[in-house]
Write an enzyme that holds these catalytic residues in place. Structure first.
Site, PDB file in Angstrom:
ATOM      1  N   HIS A 240       0.836  -1.206   0.000  1.00 52.26           N
ATOM      2  CA  HIS A 240       0.000   0.000   0.000  1.00 52.26           C
ATOM      3  C   HIS A 240       0.872   1.258   0.000  1.00 52.26           C
ATOM      4  O   HIS A 240       1.156   1.829   1.047  1.00 52.26           O
ATOM      5  CB  HIS A 240      -0.892  -0.034   1.248  1.00 52.26           C
ATOM      6  CG  HIS A 240      -2.038   0.912   1.215  1.00 52.26           C
ATOM      7  ND1 HIS A 240      -3.279   0.579   1.701  1.00 52.26           N
ATOM      8  CD2 HIS A 240      -2.153   2.194   0.780  1.00 52.26           C
ATOM      9  CE1 HIS A 240      -4.101   1.605   1.574  1.00 52.26           C
ATOM     10  NE2 HIS A 240      -3.434   2.603   1.014  1.00 52.26           N
TER      11      HIS A 240
ATOM     12  N   HIS B 153       1.491   5.133  -1.950  1.00 51.77           N
ATOM     13  CA  HIS B 153       1.028   6.174  -2.874  1.00 51.77           C
ATOM     14  C   HIS B 153       2.258   6.877  -3.444  1.00 51.77           C
ATOM     15  O   HIS B 153       3.006   7.520  -2.709  1.00 51.77           O
ATOM     16  CB  HIS B 153       0.139   7.178  -2.143  1.00 51.77           C
ATOM     17  CG  HIS B 153      -1.131   6.577  -1.624  1.00 51.77           C
ATOM     18  ND1 HIS B 153      -2.265   6.457  -2.390  1.00 51.77           N
ATOM     19  CD2 HIS B 153      -1.436   6.041  -0.411  1.00 51.77           C
ATOM     20  CE1 HIS B 153      -3.219   5.887  -1.676  1.00 51.77           C
ATOM     21  NE2 HIS B 153      -2.740   5.625  -0.470  1.00 51.77           N
TER      22      HIS B 153
ATOM     23  N   ARG C  30       1.957   8.926  -6.275  1.00 54.22           N
ATOM     24  CA  ARG C  30       1.420  10.205  -6.791  1.00 54.22           C
ATOM     25  C   ARG C  30       1.642  10.459  -8.273  1.00 54.22           C
ATOM     26  O   ARG C  30       0.986  11.329  -8.845  1.00 54.22           O
ATOM     27  CB  ARG C  30       1.976  11.396  -5.999  1.00 54.22           C
ATOM     28  CG  ARG C  30       1.702  11.332  -4.506  1.00 54.22           C
ATOM     29  CD  ARG C  30       0.231  11.276  -4.187  1.00 54.22           C
ATOM     30  NE  ARG C  30      -0.044  11.382  -2.755  1.00 54.22           N
ATOM     31  CZ  ARG C  30      -1.086  10.836  -2.154  1.00 54.22           C
ATOM     32  NH1 ARG C  30      -1.960  10.123  -2.859  1.00 54.22           N
ATOM     33  NH2 ARG C  30      -1.273  10.984  -0.853  1.00 54.22           N
TER      34      ARG C  30
ATOM     35  N   ASN D  69      -4.853   5.967  -7.082  1.00 55.38           N
ATOM     36  CA  ASN D  69      -5.464   7.309  -7.040  1.00 55.38           C
ATOM     37  C   ASN D  69      -4.499   8.390  -7.519  1.00 55.38           C
ATOM     38  O   ASN D  69      -4.160   9.324  -6.814  1.00 55.38           O
ATOM     39  CB  ASN D  69      -6.019   7.625  -5.653  1.00 55.38           C
ATOM     40  CG  ASN D  69      -4.973   7.549  -4.552  1.00 55.38           C
ATOM     41  OD1 ASN D  69      -3.924   6.944  -4.721  1.00 55.38           O
ATOM     42  ND2 ASN D  69      -5.265   8.162  -3.421  1.00 55.38           N
TER      43      ASN D  69
ATOM     44  N   ASP E  30      -8.724   2.782  -3.251  1.00 62.00           N
ATOM     45  CA  ASP E  30      -8.293   3.315  -1.953  1.00 62.00           C
ATOM     46  C   ASP E  30      -8.412   4.832  -1.897  1.00 62.00           C
ATOM     47  O   ASP E  30      -8.036   5.542  -2.826  1.00 62.00           O
ATOM     48  CB  ASP E  30      -6.852   2.923  -1.646  1.00 62.00           C
ATOM     49  CG  ASP E  30      -6.427   3.414  -0.279  1.00 62.00           C
ATOM     50  OD1 ASP E  30      -7.066   3.018   0.712  1.00 62.00           O
ATOM     51  OD2 ASP E  30      -5.495   4.219  -0.202  1.00 62.00           O
TER      52      ASP E  30
ATOM     53  N   HIS F 141     -11.037  -0.151   0.710  1.00 63.85           N
ATOM     54  CA  HIS F 141     -10.954   0.930   1.689  1.00 63.85           C
ATOM     55  C   HIS F 141     -12.293   0.906   2.422  1.00 63.85           C
ATOM     56  O   HIS F 141     -13.311   1.364   1.885  1.00 63.85           O
ATOM     57  CB  HIS F 141     -10.739   2.271   0.977  1.00 63.85           C
ATOM     58  CG  HIS F 141     -10.818   3.464   1.857  1.00 63.85           C
ATOM     59  ND1 HIS F 141      -9.702   4.137   2.303  1.00 63.85           N
ATOM     60  CD2 HIS F 141     -11.877   4.129   2.385  1.00 63.85           C
ATOM     61  CE1 HIS F 141     -10.079   5.170   3.054  1.00 63.85           C
ATOM     62  NE2 HIS F 141     -11.406   5.181   3.130  1.00 63.85           N
TER      63      HIS F 141
ATOM     64  N   HIS G 198      -5.660  -1.000   5.526  1.00 60.39           N
ATOM     65  CA  HIS G 198      -5.436  -0.204   6.744  1.00 60.39           C
ATOM     66  C   HIS G 198      -6.509  -0.376   7.829  1.00 60.39           C
ATOM     67  O   HIS G 198      -7.244   0.557   8.148  1.00 60.39           O
ATOM     68  CB  HIS G 198      -5.237   1.277   6.412  1.00 60.39           C
ATOM     69  CG  HIS G 198      -6.167   1.840   5.374  1.00 60.39           C
ATOM     70  ND1 HIS G 198      -7.537   1.656   5.379  1.00 60.39           N
ATOM     71  CD2 HIS G 198      -5.916   2.628   4.290  1.00 60.39           C
ATOM     72  CE1 HIS G 198      -8.076   2.282   4.355  1.00 60.39           C
ATOM     73  NE2 HIS G 198      -7.113   2.884   3.683  1.00 60.39           N
TER      74      HIS G 198
ATOM     75  N   ASP H 280       0.808   2.522   3.784  1.00 64.07           N
ATOM     76  CA  ASP H 280      -0.091   3.591   3.346  1.00 64.07           C
ATOM     77  C   ASP H 280       0.683   4.905   3.266  1.00 64.07           C
ATOM     78  O   ASP H 280       0.198   5.972   3.661  1.00 64.07           O
ATOM     79  CB  ASP H 280      -1.299   3.734   4.279  1.00 64.07           C
ATOM     80  CG  ASP H 280      -2.406   4.606   3.670  1.00 64.07           C
ATOM     81  OD1 ASP H 280      -2.286   4.967   2.493  1.00 64.07           O
ATOM     82  OD2 ASP H 280      -3.372   4.923   4.385  1.00 64.07           O
TER      83      ASP H 280
ATOM     84  N   HIS I 288       2.166  14.378   0.712  1.00 64.67           N
ATOM     85  CA  HIS I 288       1.353  15.525   0.296  1.00 64.67           C
ATOM     86  C   HIS I 288       2.243  16.758   0.184  1.00 64.67           C
ATOM     87  O   HIS I 288       3.187  16.936   0.967  1.00 64.67           O
ATOM     88  CB  HIS I 288       0.244  15.813   1.294  1.00 64.67           C
ATOM     89  CG  HIS I 288      -0.862  14.806   1.275  1.00 64.67           C
ATOM     90  ND1 HIS I 288      -1.626  14.552   0.163  1.00 64.67           N
ATOM     91  CD2 HIS I 288      -1.337  13.970   2.245  1.00 64.67           C
ATOM     92  CE1 HIS I 288      -2.517  13.625   0.428  1.00 64.67           C
ATOM     93  NE2 HIS I 288      -2.366  13.249   1.691  1.00 64.67           N
TER      94      HIS I 288
END
Length: 425
Positions: free
Chosen positions: A54, A56, A58, A88, A148, A175, A228, A301, A305
């Site tokens: 899991h 991310h 981006r 995502n 997710d 999710h 998660h 996870d 950001h």
């Protein structure tokens, strides 16, 4: 290049020598070390390279927060040799073209194996199934599908997705969040939320979806993975589903193993995450579930950001935390005394690799295995410094925390992607 690891301990075993040559681990007995690079690994632990279910990354779309290359570098520093990249992105990874793009970017970076996760629904909108078969047949060979960040809330659509992926032994990674129970939710529903005046995210919103989807997976006979897990009730539901013999697996994050909602008391958005940090009772149940095998794996996870998305008022901050570079030390801190290194390897390497179908990974570093491994200094103490991270983002909830156990080398098919010359001497 050939490497000889002198005096390394494989998991909880005795010290021995290992040879890494031609991408494979060989027995050091009778090996001519002439021309090889010798690594003094006295006191170090060799683990199978970690696998994250899991992550991310981006890219494409939010390269200001992370790229496949920067996220891969953070993963390698954390001891990972493979990561599963969530869908995502922008555009969403809901077509063969996008998952192949992510897969190729991972290969070009060459630091970890990047396995894309495909979206379950078009645009993560929860209305129409994405091109599951095309993604499965693509060069990326997608086997895990997840929206997710968004729950596949429609039970009919969820059933169809489970039936579809069963044909090629794929997995739907859910999710678990009933969206009608979390409208406006900002943090865990409980005493802290009430004190702060923030709308609560109730545990039952997670648990209701887990119960529903476990029943669907059992009915269909398909593979379901719960992302998660964050509540004590969820652990009990997963335990019940497994007792039925249904094909249900689950993951827990390091932050849900060590952090609680009390940390949000000063409205610091670095502690805003989805699902939210819960109570100490939940933390204790999650640890117990991981120890007894109810929860199968630790997954980061990792959610980078950009500054403007995190350093703002709590209500406007995006949920998510960094996790790749700290996951191993945090997991060891939380459950290492109960699991030992073998148990940690089971939950951070072998089982995640098995769930994801990454056959080159998750094999113990013994002669004959692919040379995907991690060297850890179990005695090393270090302080988390966000500015030192390889990630492009800085939303690290562990800033200033002192941790024990540090990755000093990571090898992908015998090639060092991380090699701390000072630490390995």
């Amino acid at each position: 290049m050939t490497f000889v690891l002198r005096g390394v301990r494989v998991l909880d075993g005795p010290a021995q020598d290992l040879v890494l040559a031609d991408g494979v681990i060989s027995d050091a007995a009778g090996f001519n070390a002439s021309g090889a690079e010798i690594i003094d690994a006295d006191g170090l632990i060799a683990l199978p390279g970690l696998v994250d279910l899991h992550t991310h990354l981006r890219e494409p779309g939010r390269e200001d927060a992370e790229t496949v290359e920067s996220g891969s570098r953070a993963a390698a520093l954390g001891g990972y040799t493979a990561v599963c990249a969530m869908a995502n992105t922008s555009p969403v990874a809901d077509t063969a073209g996008v998952v192949e793009q992510v897969w190729r970017l991972g290969r070009e970076a060459g630091l970890v194996d990047v396995q894309p996760i495909g979206a379950v629904t078009v645009g993560l909108a929860g209305e129409q199934l994405a091109e599951l078969g095309a993604m499965a047949d693509s060069a990326a060979r997608v086997r895990i599908f997840s929206d997710d960040g968004h729950c596949v809330a429609d039970p009919r659509l969820m059933r169809r997705a489970l039936e579809y992926v069963k044909a090629f032994d794929g997995i739907i990674a859910q999710h678990a969040e009933e969206p009608r129970l979390t409208v406006g939710a900002q943090m865990n529903e409980g005493e802290v939320a009430a004190r702060l005046g923030l709308a609560g995210w109730p545990a039952v919103a997670e648990e209701a979806i887990i119960a529903r989807d476990a029943l669907l997976a059992g009915h269909v006979g398909a593979r379901l993975h719960i992302c998660h897990v964050s509540t004590a009730g969820s652990v009990e539901l997963i335990r019940w589903a497994k007792s039925k013999g249904w094909r249900v697996t689950a993951e827990v994050t390091p932050h849900h193993l060590v952090l609680t909602d009390e940390l949000a008391a000063d409205y610091d958005p670095v502690f805003k995450v989805n699902p939210p940090l819960r109570t100490q009772t939940d933390v204790d149940a999650l640890r117990a579930g991981l120890i007894d095998g109810t929860i199968d794996a630790v997954a980061t996870d990792h959610a980078p950001h950009a500054v403007e998305d995190k350093e703002c008022e709590w209500a406007y901050a995006r949920p998510g935390m960094l996790g790749l570079e700290t996951a191993l030390a945090l997991t060891w801190q939380a459950v290492g005394d109960k699991l030992g290194w073998d148990g940690v390897a089971e939950r951070m390497s072998r089982t995640p690799a098995r769930i994801a179908g990454l056959t080159e990974h998750g094999r113990d570093p013994v002669p004959g295995a692919p040379a995907n491994l991690t060297l850890v200094d179990p005695a090393a103490r270090w302080t988390v410094e966000p500015s030192a991270s390889a990630s492009l983002s800085r939303n690290n909830p562990y800033a200033g925390m002192s941790l024990r156990g540090r990755v000093v080398a990571t090898f992908l098919r015998g090639v060092p992607t991380v090699l701390d010359a000072k630490a390995v001497r």
